[in-house]
Motif scaffolding. Structure first.
Motif, mmCIF file in Angstrom:
data_model
loop_
_atom_site.group_PDB
_atom_site.id
_atom_site.type_symbol
_atom_site.label_atom_id
_atom_site.label_comp_id
_atom_site.label_asym_id
_atom_site.label_seq_id
_atom_site.Cartn_x
_atom_site.Cartn_y
_atom_site.Cartn_z
ATOM 1 N N PRO A 35 0.821 -1.227 0.000
ATOM 2 C CA PRO A 35 0.000 0.000 0.000
ATOM 3 C C PRO A 35 0.851 1.272 0.000
ATOM 4 O O PRO A 35 1.795 1.408 0.795
ATOM 5 N N ASP A 36 0.528 2.155 -0.911
ATOM 6 C CA ASP A 36 1.125 3.488 -0.967
ATOM 7 C C ASP A 36 2.625 3.507 -1.214
ATOM 8 O O ASP A 36 3.289 4.506 -0.924
ATOM 9 N N THR A 59 2.253 3.634 -9.079
ATOM 10 C CA THR A 59 1.860 3.511 -7.689
ATOM 11 C C THR A 59 0.435 2.999 -7.640
ATOM 12 O O THR A 59 -0.289 3.035 -8.649
ATOM 13 N N THR A 116 -1.558 4.200 -5.136
ATOM 14 C CA THR A 116 -2.283 5.211 -4.365
ATOM 15 C C THR A 116 -3.217 5.995 -5.271
ATOM 16 O O THR A 116 -2.996 6.106 -6.466
#
Length: 413
Positions: free
Chosen positions: A159-160, A409, A411
């Protein structure tokens, strides 16, 4: 041998070839400019080549075509192939004179990586590769690559945390899939992946002379890969195993490039990307359309073994012709709305990037399933993927486009 020349022998000739290609481009020859691989709009250069007719004589001293109908004829003509002609004197000695600059394939021969065989040998090797990966000729079932693709996607699904779609996902996946296919020992797999990366410029080196350092890395990597996987130059008449060196030298990069490019194109077309996320079966269609829209092999050089007449022009025996695959795939006489990426495109001509009895046909049974599995895995595991920066490409890579990096990414933007 791929090359036995010293740096002092190899460097000046490579530099001379690069200089000549630069000079050809000064004359605004569209093919010469494509060889530079510096244009912001290669499709416009391809259009210019098509406007010259079935065949265009280039200042780079070769025939060129960007028309689909002509390209299809040339790629299928048994009088043409990738095996280098061997001009000889009556005494059997090579006819090149001391004052002549040797051809690129003489300076940097690529025989040891299966890039100079005849059509019969390539057709047989394609069958061996297809059998090894568990697909029928022309099949796209990603069975052997599905598990490596899932593992690769899960490794980067943090994540992120930004990552690189090419270097952190696609290339490791392709190298891992081939290592498994070739039974490379687990302790040797990281080294194997690094050697495959060093050989990524191989296909581009068939048309564009690499820099001295790149050429030396390629030569060294080819030798070490041969030692690692127990491969040697193929006997065209023998019962060779899977063409290990060809797959390592060109197949890994081609598969990774096709995988990353397909995902990149899908990200540029949100409706198509949503379709693949909703139906993993569309991953195959996405790869197939990417092969047309942004082919992993943009151009293919062929040599004539006898005079070949086409539409009033003659490709003389020993001469060459370059098929601009990417331009042919954008030919409006062959494809409706050729500049549009259409996930559901049907009823139109076959793509020309992979030809059964050329080396690209040997690579296809490996590259297509790997790319298909990669796209399906990304859609399933990384549905929120987005780019964070433009793609980075290798300079002077007119054949493959030399994708090096694609920062992404998961995100939200």
């Amino acid at each position: 041998m791929i090359s036995t020349k010293t740096d002092s022998e190899l460097g000046p000739v490579l530099m001379a070839h690069r200089g000549m290609q630069w000079i050809y481009g000064i004359k605004d020859d569209p093919y010469a400019l494509l060889l530079r691989a510096e244009s912001d709009d290669p499709h416009e250069l391809g259009r210019q080549v098509r406007e010259h007719g079935a065949l265009m004589w280039s200042t780079a001293e070769t025939w060129v075509t960007g028309r689909y109908s002509t390209a299809a004829v040339l790629l299928g003509d048994p009088r043409l192939g990738v095996r280098y002609p061997k001009p000889e004197t009556e005494a059997g000695e090579e006819a090149w004179q001391d004052w002549q600059m040797p051809a690129l394939h003489e300076v940097l021969p690529l025989d040891d990586v299966f890039l100079a065989l005849d059509r019969v040998s390539y057709r047989r090797l394609r069958g061996l590769t297809a059998s090894a990966v568990g697909t029928a000729a022309g099949g796209t079932e990603p069975a052997f690559a599905a598990e490596p693709a899932r593992r690769a996607a899960e490794r980067v699904a943090r994540p992120d945390v930004p990552f690189d779609l090419m270097t952190d996902f696609a290339h490791p996946l392709a190298a891992d899939a081939l290592a498994g296919l070739l039974d490379v020992a687990p302790d040797d797999r990281e080294r194997f992946a690094g050697l495959c990366a060093d050989m990524a410029p191989t296909l581009d080196a068939t048309l564009c002379p690499p820099r001295m350092t790149t050429a030396r890395e390629l030569i060294t990597a080819a030798r070490r890969t041969g030692e690692l996987i127990g491969a040697s130059a193929p006997d065209p008449a023998g019962d060779d195993a899977v063409p290990r060196m060809l797959l390592a030298a060109a197949g890994v990069h081609l598969a990774a490039h096709l995988a990353a490019t397909t995902v990149s194109v899908l990200l540029d077309h949100p409706e198509a990307w949503a379709g693949v996320r909703e139906d993993a079966a569309l991953a195959s269609a996405a790869v197939r359309e990417t092969v047309r829209y942004a082919p992993p092999v943009r151009m293919q050089q062929l040599f004539a073994y006898e005079d070949v007449e086409l539409d009033g022009s003659v490709i003389t025996a020993g001469g060459g012709v370059t098929v601009l695959v990417e331009a042919a795939h954008r030919d409006p006489e062959a494809y409706g709305e050729p500049n549009r990426f259409d996930l559901y495109r049907a009823g139109q001509p076959e793509q020309l990037a992979f030809v059964d009895d050329l080396y690209t046909g040997v690579l296809e049974p490996f590259a297509t399933p790997v790319a298909t599995a990669a796209v399906a895995a990304v859609a399933a595991v990384l549905p929120r993927l987005r780019r964070t920066a433009p793609a980075l490409r290798r300079l002077r890579s007119p054949v493959t486009g030399g994708l090096l990096s694609l920062p992404v990414t998961t995100t939200a933007g």
